[in-house]
Scaffold this motif. Structure first.
Motif, PDB file in Angstrom:
ATOM      1  N   GLY A 172       6.074  72.707   3.281  1.00  0.00           N
ATOM      2  CA  GLY A 172       5.545  73.288   2.054  1.00  0.00           C
ATOM      3  C   GLY A 172       4.332  72.562   1.513  1.00  0.00           C
ATOM      4  O   GLY A 172       3.752  72.986   0.504  1.00  0.00           O
ATOM      5  N   GLY A 173       3.934  71.470   2.170  1.00  0.00           N
ATOM      6  CA  GLY A 173       2.806  70.681   1.690  1.00  0.00           C
ATOM      7  C   GLY A 173       1.487  71.434   1.787  1.00  0.00           C
ATOM      8  O   GLY A 173       1.309  72.347   2.599  1.00  0.00           O
ATOM      9  N   VAL A 174       0.520  71.043   0.941  1.00  0.00           N
ATOM     10  CA  VAL A 174      -0.744  71.764   0.818  1.00  0.00           C
ATOM     11  C   VAL A 174      -1.906  70.909   1.309  1.00  0.00           C
ATOM     12  O   VAL A 174      -1.948  69.692   1.087  1.00  0.00           O
ATOM     13  N   LEU A 175      -2.841  71.554   1.990  1.00  0.00           N
ATOM     14  CA  LEU A 175      -4.087  70.932   2.444  1.00  0.00           C
ATOM     15  C   LEU A 175      -5.253  71.659   1.794  1.00  0.00           C
ATOM     16  O   LEU A 175      -5.295  72.896   1.796  1.00  0.00           O
ATOM     17  N   VAL A 176      -6.220  70.901   1.268  1.00  0.00           N
ATOM     18  CA  VAL A 176      -7.485  71.472   0.818  1.00  0.00           C
ATOM     19  C   VAL A 176      -8.615  70.759   1.554  1.00  0.00           C
ATOM     20  O   VAL A 176      -8.716  69.534   1.522  1.00  0.00           O
ATOM     21  N   VAL A 177      -9.436  71.548   2.233  1.00  0.00           N
ATOM     22  CA  VAL A 177     -10.612  71.047   2.948  1.00  0.00           C
ATOM     23  C   VAL A 177     -11.841  71.449   2.150  1.00  0.00           C
ATOM     24  O   VAL A 177     -12.059  72.640   1.897  1.00  0.00           O
ATOM     25  N   HIS A 178     -12.638  70.466   1.771  1.00  0.00           N
ATOM     26  CA  HIS A 178     -13.841  70.694   0.966  1.00  0.00           C
ATOM     27  C   HIS A 178     -15.041  70.309   1.832  1.00  0.00           C
ATOM     28  O   HIS A 178     -15.146  69.165   2.265  1.00  0.00           O
TER      29      HIS A 178
ATOM     30  N   LEU B 112       1.724  56.034   7.930  1.00  0.00           N
ATOM     31  CA  LEU B 112       1.512  56.184   6.488  1.00  0.00           C
ATOM     32  C   LEU B 112       2.585  57.033   5.831  1.00  0.00           C
ATOM     33  O   LEU B 112       2.635  57.133   4.612  1.00  0.00           O
ATOM     34  N   GLY B 113       3.419  57.675   6.637  1.00  0.00           N
ATOM     35  CA  GLY B 113       4.468  58.520   6.087  1.00  0.00           C
ATOM     36  C   GLY B 113       4.000  59.944   5.885  1.00  0.00           C
ATOM     37  O   GLY B 113       2.936  60.352   6.366  1.00  0.00           O
ATOM     38  N   SER B 114       4.781  60.720   5.164  1.00  0.00           N
ATOM     39  CA  SER B 114       4.453  62.125   4.932  1.00  0.00           C
ATOM     40  C   SER B 114       3.907  62.314   3.521  1.00  0.00           C
ATOM     41  O   SER B 114       4.126  61.488   2.633  1.00  0.00           O
ATOM     42  N   PHE B 115       3.208  63.441   3.344  1.00  0.00           N
ATOM     43  CA  PHE B 115       2.528  63.714   2.071  1.00  0.00           C
ATOM     44  C   PHE B 115       2.782  65.151   1.643  1.00  0.00           C
ATOM     45  O   PHE B 115       2.876  66.068   2.462  1.00  0.00           O
ATOM     46  N   ASP B 116       2.842  65.340   0.332  1.00  0.00           N
ATOM     47  CA  ASP B 116       2.995  66.675  -0.233  1.00  0.00           C
ATOM     48  C   ASP B 116       1.654  67.390  -0.362  1.00  0.00           C
ATOM     49  O   ASP B 116       1.607  68.620  -0.425  1.00  0.00           O
ATOM     50  N   GLY B 117       0.580  66.623  -0.424  1.00  0.00           N
ATOM     51  CA  GLY B 117      -0.751  67.206  -0.535  1.00  0.00           C
ATOM     52  C   GLY B 117      -1.776  66.339   0.164  1.00  0.00           C
ATOM     53  O   GLY B 117      -1.671  65.108   0.158  1.00  0.00           O
ATOM     54  N   VAL B 118      -2.765  66.982   0.777  1.00  0.00           N
ATOM     55  CA  VAL B 118      -3.864  66.282   1.443  1.00  0.00           C
ATOM     56  C   VAL B 118      -5.178  66.920   1.014  1.00  0.00           C
ATOM     57  O   VAL B 118      -5.324  68.146   1.052  1.00  0.00           O
ATOM     58  N   LEU B 119      -6.122  66.074   0.603  1.00  0.00           N
ATOM     59  CA  LEU B 119      -7.487  66.509   0.328  1.00  0.00           C
ATOM     60  C   LEU B 119      -8.412  65.864   1.352  1.00  0.00           C
ATOM     61  O   LEU B 119      -8.316  64.657   1.600  1.00  0.00           O
ATOM     62  N   THR B 120      -9.279  66.660   1.960  1.00  0.00           N
ATOM     63  CA  THR B 120     -10.348  66.101   2.784  1.00  0.00           C
ATOM     64  C   THR B 120     -11.667  66.641   2.259  1.00  0.00           C
ATOM     65  O   THR B 120     -11.849  67.861   2.173  1.00  0.00           O
ATOM     66  N   ALA B 121     -12.562  65.763   1.868  1.00  0.00           N
ATOM     67  CA  ALA B 121     -13.869  66.171   1.357  1.00  0.00           C
ATOM     68  C   ALA B 121     -14.951  65.681   2.300  1.00  0.00           C
ATOM     69  O   ALA B 121     -15.078  64.472   2.531  1.00  0.00           O
ATOM     70  N   TYR B 122     -15.690  66.602   2.897  1.00  0.00           N
ATOM     71  CA  TYR B 122     -16.807  66.285   3.782  1.00  0.00           C
ATOM     72  C   TYR B 122     -16.375  65.451   4.983  1.00  0.00           C
ATOM     73  O   TYR B 122     -17.084  64.549   5.416  1.00  0.00           O
ATOM     74  N   LEU B 123     -15.195  65.751   5.511  1.00  0.00           N
ATOM     75  CA  LEU B 123     -14.669  65.020   6.669  1.00  0.00           C
ATOM     76  C   LEU B 123     -14.784  65.810   7.971  1.00  0.00           C
ATOM     77  O   LEU B 123     -15.217  65.266   8.986  1.00  0.00           O
ATOM     78  N   PHE B 124     -14.393  67.068   7.967  1.00  0.00           N
ATOM     79  CA  PHE B 124     -14.209  67.794   9.228  1.00  0.00           C
ATOM     80  C   PHE B 124     -15.485  67.908  10.046  1.00  0.00           C
ATOM     81  O   PHE B 124     -15.439  67.911  11.280  1.00  0.00           O
ATOM     82  N   ARG B 125     -16.638  68.004   9.398  1.00  0.00           N
ATOM     83  CA  ARG B 125     -17.893  68.067  10.158  1.00  0.00           C
ATOM     84  C   ARG B 125     -18.111  66.813  11.003  1.00  0.00           C
ATOM     85  O   ARG B 125     -18.814  66.845  12.010  1.00  0.00           O
ATOM     86  N   ASN B 126     -17.539  65.714  10.551  1.00  0.00           N
ATOM     87  CA  ASN B 126     -17.794  64.428  11.183  1.00  0.00           C
ATOM     88  C   ASN B 126     -16.761  64.060  12.236  1.00  0.00           C
ATOM     89  O   ASN B 126     -16.724  62.911  12.693  1.00  0.00           O
TER      90      ASN B 126
END
Length: 249
Positions: free
Chosen positions: A156-162, A124-138
Motif C-alpha cells: 500500500g506504500g506510495v511513490l512520487v517521482v518528481h 534500510l528497511g521498508s517505507f510507507d512513502g518514497v519521494l524521488t526528486a530529479y533522480l530517475f534521469r540520472n
C-alpha cells in the motif's frame, strides 16, 4: 576546435559530479524560480497518500535527497499534516549528504549514503512513502530502480517521482532549451563555473522518458494507481510528478 576540458558526465559519475557542486548547490536552486514550491507540491502528494496503520509510526524515504531541499519539503509536509513519521534521506553523493545533514531543520532526519540501484541491499528497511526528486534521469537502469523501490515499499506504500520530461511535446522541448540556456546554465556558470553538471542536466532531460512512457514504465514495474501531475506556471509541460502505489496485497 573546442577548448572545453571539463570531464564528461554519465550516469555512473553523477554522484562525483554533484560532490563538486555541493557547496554551491543550495544557492543554485534558490535562484531557480519555482524550484522549492514545485518540490513541496510533490512532497505533499506523498504525505496525503501515505497508508496508515494504527499504532505504527510511518517511515518515509527521500531517495536522491541531494542537499536536502526535497527532504525539507517532506518534513514540512509531514508537520503540516500532523504526522509524526521517521524520515530517511539517501544519496550517492557524500558532499550533498554533508550539506543536507548540516541543516538545523533536518536534525530529525537519518541520512545514509547508498546506491539507489542497490537499495534493497542497503538494509534500510521498508517505507510507507518514497519521494524521488530529479533522480530517475540520472540512473542508467531505471527499471531496476523501480524494482528496488517497489521492494522497499510496504504494501500500500506510495511513490512520487518528481522530474523533468519533455520528450512528448515539441513545444516543451523548445521551452526546456530556453529554460536551460536562459536560466539554468547561466546560473550554473555563475555558481560553479568549472563544473559540467548543468550542461549534463540539459542533455539528460532531452534523453529521458516521455511523460506517458515513464508512467507505463511504472506500471510494467509492478506499481499500480499510476497518475500524472504537471506543474503550473513557467515550467508547465517541463516538470511533472508521477504518483504510484505498491498493491496492498
Amino acid at each position: 576546435m573546442s577548448t572545453d576540458t571539463r570531464p564528461t558526465i554519465n550516469a555512473g559519475t553523477v554522484p562525483d559530479a554533484f560532490d563538486d557542486v555541493a557547496e554551491t548547490y543550495d544557492l543554485m536552486v534558490g535562484l531557480s524560480p519555482g524550484y522549492h514550491a514545485q518540490v513541496r507540491a510533490s512532497a505533499r502528494a506523498v504525505v496525503e497518500a501515505l497508508p496508515t496503520t494504527p499504532g505504527r509510526r510511518s517511515r518515509v524515504l527521500d531517495l536522491g535527497c541531494g542537499s536536502g531541499a526535497s527532504t525539507l519539503a517532506l518534513v514540512s509536509a509531514l508537520d503540516e499534516a500532523g504526522i509524526d513519521a521517521e524520515v530517511v534521506g539517501v544519496d550517492g553523493s557524500a558532499g550533498m549528504l554533508r550539506s543536507a545533514s548540516s541543516k538545523p531543520a533536518l536534525r530529525r532526519v537519518a541520512f545514509a549514503q547508498a546506491d539507489a540501484e542497490l537499495l534493497t541491499s542497503s538494509e534500510l528497511g521498508s517505507f510507507d512513502g518514497v519521494l524521488t526528486a530529479y533522480l530517475f534521469r540520472n540512473v542508467a537502469a531505471r527499471d531496476r530502480l523501480i524494482g528496488e523501490i517497489r521492494e522497499v515499499l510496504a504494501p500500500g506504500g506510495v511513490l512520487v517521482v518528481h522530474d523533468y520530461s519533455v520528450r512528448d511535446s515539441l513545444a516543451s522541448r523548445w521551452a526546456w532549451h530556453a529554460t536551460c540556456w536562459g536560466v539554468i546554465i547561466p546560473l550554473g556558470m555563475a555558481t560553479a563555473p568549472r563544473s559540467p553538471i548543468y550542461r549534463y542536466l540539459w542533455r539528460s532531460v532531452l534523453a529521458f522518458d516521455g511523460v506517458r512512457g515513464f508512467a507505463d514504465r511504472l506500471w510494467r514495474g509492478g506499481l499500480t494507481e499510476v497518475e500524472i501531475r504537471t506543474v503550473s506556471g513557467w515550467q508547465a509541460g517541463q516538470v511533472h510528478a508521477w504518483r504510484a502505489r505498491r498493491a496492498s496485497a
